[in-house]
Design a protein around this motif. Structure first.
Motif, PDB file in Angstrom:
ATOM      1  N   TRP A  70       0.812  -1.220   0.000  1.00  0.00           N
ATOM      2  CA  TRP A  70       0.000   0.000   0.000  1.00  0.00           C
ATOM      3  C   TRP A  70       0.847   1.271   0.000  1.00  0.00           C
ATOM      4  O   TRP A  70       0.432   2.292  -0.551  1.00  0.00           O
ATOM      5  CB  TRP A  70      -0.946  -0.017   1.198  1.00  0.00           C
ATOM      6  CG  TRP A  70      -1.803  -1.239   1.245  1.00  0.00           C
ATOM      7  CD1 TRP A  70      -1.706  -2.280   2.127  1.00  0.00           C
ATOM      8  CD2 TRP A  70      -2.859  -1.578   0.344  1.00  0.00           C
ATOM      9  NE1 TRP A  70      -2.632  -3.243   1.837  1.00  0.00           N
ATOM     10  CE2 TRP A  70      -3.356  -2.836   0.751  1.00  0.00           C
ATOM     11  CE3 TRP A  70      -3.429  -0.956  -0.754  1.00  0.00           C
ATOM     12  CZ2 TRP A  70      -4.396  -3.466   0.099  1.00  0.00           C
ATOM     13  CZ3 TRP A  70      -4.464  -1.575  -1.417  1.00  0.00           C
ATOM     14  CH2 TRP A  70      -4.940  -2.818  -0.989  1.00  0.00           C
ATOM     15  N   VAL A  71       2.026   1.216   0.606  1.00  0.00           N
ATOM     16  CA  VAL A  71       2.869   2.422   0.646  1.00  0.00           C
ATOM     17  C   VAL A  71       3.290   2.828  -0.768  1.00  0.00           C
ATOM     18  O   VAL A  71       3.332   4.020  -1.098  1.00  0.00           O
ATOM     19  CB  VAL A  71       4.097   2.206   1.550  1.00  0.00           C
ATOM     20  CG1 VAL A  71       3.718   2.233   3.009  1.00  0.00           C
ATOM     21  CG2 VAL A  71       4.812   0.897   1.207  1.00  0.00           C
ATOM     22  N   TRP A  72       3.613   1.820  -1.599  1.00  0.00           N
ATOM     23  CA  TRP A  72       4.005   2.145  -2.970  1.00  0.00           C
ATOM     24  C   TRP A  72       2.807   2.648  -3.770  1.00  0.00           C
ATOM     25  O   TRP A  72       2.945   3.573  -4.596  1.00  0.00           O
ATOM     26  CB  TRP A  72       4.619   0.927  -3.651  1.00  0.00           C
ATOM     27  CG  TRP A  72       6.000   0.621  -3.199  1.00  0.00           C
ATOM     28  CD1 TRP A  72       6.446  -0.505  -2.585  1.00  0.00           C
ATOM     29  CD2 TRP A  72       7.153   1.481  -3.317  1.00  0.00           C
ATOM     30  NE1 TRP A  72       7.790  -0.410  -2.318  1.00  0.00           N
ATOM     31  CE2 TRP A  72       8.251   0.792  -2.756  1.00  0.00           C
ATOM     32  CE3 TRP A  72       7.346   2.757  -3.835  1.00  0.00           C
ATOM     33  CZ2 TRP A  72       9.520   1.345  -2.700  1.00  0.00           C
ATOM     34  CZ3 TRP A  72       8.615   3.318  -3.787  1.00  0.00           C
ATOM     35  CH2 TRP A  72       9.687   2.612  -3.221  1.00  0.00           C
ATOM     36  N   ILE A  73       1.647   2.061  -3.550  1.00  0.00           N
ATOM     37  CA  ILE A  73       0.441   2.540  -4.225  1.00  0.00           C
ATOM     38  C   ILE A  73       0.164   3.985  -3.847  1.00  0.00           C
ATOM     39  O   ILE A  73      -0.184   4.820  -4.694  1.00  0.00           O
ATOM     40  CB  ILE A  73      -0.757   1.635  -3.872  1.00  0.00           C
ATOM     41  CG1 ILE A  73      -0.532   0.225  -4.427  1.00  0.00           C
ATOM     42  CG2 ILE A  73      -2.059   2.222  -4.394  1.00  0.00           C
ATOM     43  CD1 ILE A  73      -1.584  -0.774  -4.012  1.00  0.00           C
ATOM     44  N   SER A  74       0.345   4.307  -2.565  1.00  0.00           N
ATOM     45  CA  SER A  74       0.109   5.668  -2.095  1.00  0.00           C
ATOM     46  C   SER A  74       1.103   6.650  -2.694  1.00  0.00           C
ATOM     47  O   SER A  74       0.721   7.705  -3.219  1.00  0.00           O
ATOM     48  CB  SER A  74       0.191   5.713  -0.565  1.00  0.00           C
ATOM     49  OG  SER A  74      -0.755   4.858   0.021  1.00  0.00           O
ATOM     50  N   LEU A  75       2.400   6.314  -2.633  1.00  0.00           N
ATOM     51  CA  LEU A  75       3.427   7.228  -3.132  1.00  0.00           C
ATOM     52  C   LEU A  75       3.284   7.462  -4.635  1.00  0.00           C
ATOM     53  O   LEU A  75       3.368   8.601  -5.105  1.00  0.00           O
ATOM     54  CB  LEU A  75       4.821   6.669  -2.810  1.00  0.00           C
ATOM     55  CG  LEU A  75       5.249   6.711  -1.352  1.00  0.00           C
ATOM     56  CD1 LEU A  75       6.582   5.993  -1.162  1.00  0.00           C
ATOM     57  CD2 LEU A  75       5.363   8.151  -0.863  1.00  0.00           C
ATOM     58  N   VAL A  76       3.064   6.394  -5.374  1.00  0.00           N
ATOM     59  CA  VAL A  76       2.927   6.530  -6.825  1.00  0.00           C
ATOM     60  C   VAL A  76       1.632   7.260  -7.172  1.00  0.00           C
ATOM     61  O   VAL A  76       1.622   8.164  -8.022  1.00  0.00           O
ATOM     62  CB  VAL A  76       2.969   5.146  -7.502  1.00  0.00           C
ATOM     63  CG1 VAL A  76       2.640   5.260  -8.984  1.00  0.00           C
ATOM     64  CG2 VAL A  76       4.343   4.511  -7.316  1.00  0.00           C
ATOM     65  N   GLY A  77       0.540   6.891  -6.510  1.00  0.00           N
ATOM     66  CA  GLY A  77      -0.738   7.545  -6.793  1.00  0.00           C
ATOM     67  C   GLY A  77      -0.714   9.028  -6.498  1.00  0.00           C
ATOM     68  O   GLY A  77      -1.191   9.839  -7.297  1.00  0.00           O
ATOM     69  N   VAL A  78      -0.155   9.395  -5.356  1.00  0.00           N
ATOM     70  CA  VAL A  78      -0.074  10.822  -4.998  1.00  0.00           C
ATOM     71  C   VAL A  78       0.807  11.570  -5.986  1.00  0.00           C
ATOM     72  O   VAL A  78       0.472  12.685  -6.417  1.00  0.00           O
ATOM     73  CB  VAL A  78       0.470  10.970  -3.562  1.00  0.00           C
ATOM     74  CG1 VAL A  78       0.832  12.426  -3.269  1.00  0.00           C
ATOM     75  CG2 VAL A  78      -0.556  10.478  -2.549  1.00  0.00           C
ATOM     76  N   THR A  79       1.924  10.984  -6.357  1.00  0.00           N
ATOM     77  CA  THR A  79       2.840  11.647  -7.290  1.00  0.00           C
ATOM     78  C   THR A  79       2.205  11.826  -8.658  1.00  0.00           C
ATOM     79  O   THR A  79       2.348  12.884  -9.284  1.00  0.00           O
ATOM     80  CB  THR A  79       4.149  10.845  -7.413  1.00  0.00           C
ATOM     81  OG1 THR A  79       4.745  10.705  -6.119  1.00  0.00           O
ATOM     82  CG2 THR A  79       5.127  11.545  -8.339  1.00  0.00           C
TER      83      THR A  79
END
Length: 294
Positions: free
Chosen positions: A157-166
């Motif tokens: 989920w952390v990667w999904i969050s970082l990529v999605g926000v970016t």
């Protein structure tokens, strides 16, 4: 009065002065620092030559292990984010390039997040994605998802969050660049393609993409460089967690240099990262030039 041979250099002088003071001089000084054991707590800063660089390739060196772990995290972020930031803005730009009511307003809406600073983006999404009080989990619970998703604390989920926000934050910039490129393509080429009976896909492949090749080179290169230098999102949203899985290279370099005061080692890491990005950028130029030749 005819301009002298040095007149162009007079016009360039303000830029050259700023470039020399704020870019060239710090770059040379940073290279000098990387060749020393530069620690603010040492009475002297002894010359160590290439030791700081060689230590980064020592498998028994803990600092080297942590550095390459951070490089791996950076590589993951680049791999996950760059394709989305190249493809999605292109599709958005093609939609916004059509004539429809409210087109200007939609262009402004999609570009608006890009003008926000990374600190604003970090605090905003930290509130939205919080496992305890986040609005995202709150609304997900309203549609039947009882278990809170750990957006900022657990894999994947952390990667999904970082990529999605970016992607949400920076997609507007790439879309505007693409939009400028689309408006520079001669419409007569599309008319000729329609006369030849070309489908929308063939128009895209044989007219749009070749016309956007210089823009694609710019977007791909700048997106890779920006993603490889990602710092603020990881620092503010995940703090490198879980277990430093999202601690990027820039974040680790900052910790080594500014928290551990090992400036020489941090400078060596910076130049190694810069060298890698130069190689990648050069490879992009070669790839797009070869396609242009074909």
């Amino acid at each position: 009065m005819r301009p002298g041979r040095f007149t162009p250099y007079l016009f360039l002088a303000p830029f050259l002065l700023v470039f020399g003071v704020f870019v060239l001089a710090p770059a040379v000084y940073g290279l000098w620092i990387s060749l020393h054991n530069w620690d603010f707590f040492l009475p002297t800063r002894p010359w160590v030559g290439l030791t700081n660089y060689l230590n980064l390739f020592d498998s028994d060196n803990l600092l080297a292990e942590q550095f390459w772990e951070s490089m791996l995290a950076t590589g993951k972020f680049v791999l996950f984010s760059v394709p989305l930031l190249v493809v999605l803005p292109l599709g958005l730009a093609m939609l916004l390039n059509r004539n429809f009511r409210g087109r200007t307003a939609f262009r402004a809406i999609y570009f608006a997040p890009y003008v926000l600073g990374v600190s604003v983006i970090g605090l905003l999404w930290q509130f939205l994605l919080s496992s305890n009080v986040g609005l995202v989990n709150y609304y997900l619970s309203k549609v039947g998802l009882d278990e809170a998703i750990p957006w900022l604390t657990a894999l994947p989920w952390v990667w999904i969050s970082l990529v999605g926000v970016t992607v949400w934050w920076t997609m507007g910039f790439n879309s505007v660049v693409y939009l400028a490129g689309l408006q520079g393509i001669d419409t007569a080429l599309y008319d000729a393609a329609k006369v030849d009976g070309a489908s929308r896909w063939r128009e895209f492949v044989h007219v749009t993409l070749p016309g956007l090749r210089p823009v694609l080179l710019f977007v791909v290169t700048m997106t890779i460089l920006a993603s490889a230098n990602m710092f603020g999102q990881s620092y503010l949203l995940t703090a490198g967690n879980p277990s430093n899985e999202t601690r990027t290279a820039i974040m680790f370099i900052a910790q080594v240099g500014l928290e551990q005061f090992r400036i020489g080692s941090a400078a060596a890491m910076s130049y190694l990262l810069a060298l890698l990005l130069i190689v990648i950028s050069a490879a992009n130029f070669v790839f797009f030039r070869s396609k242009e030749g074909d």
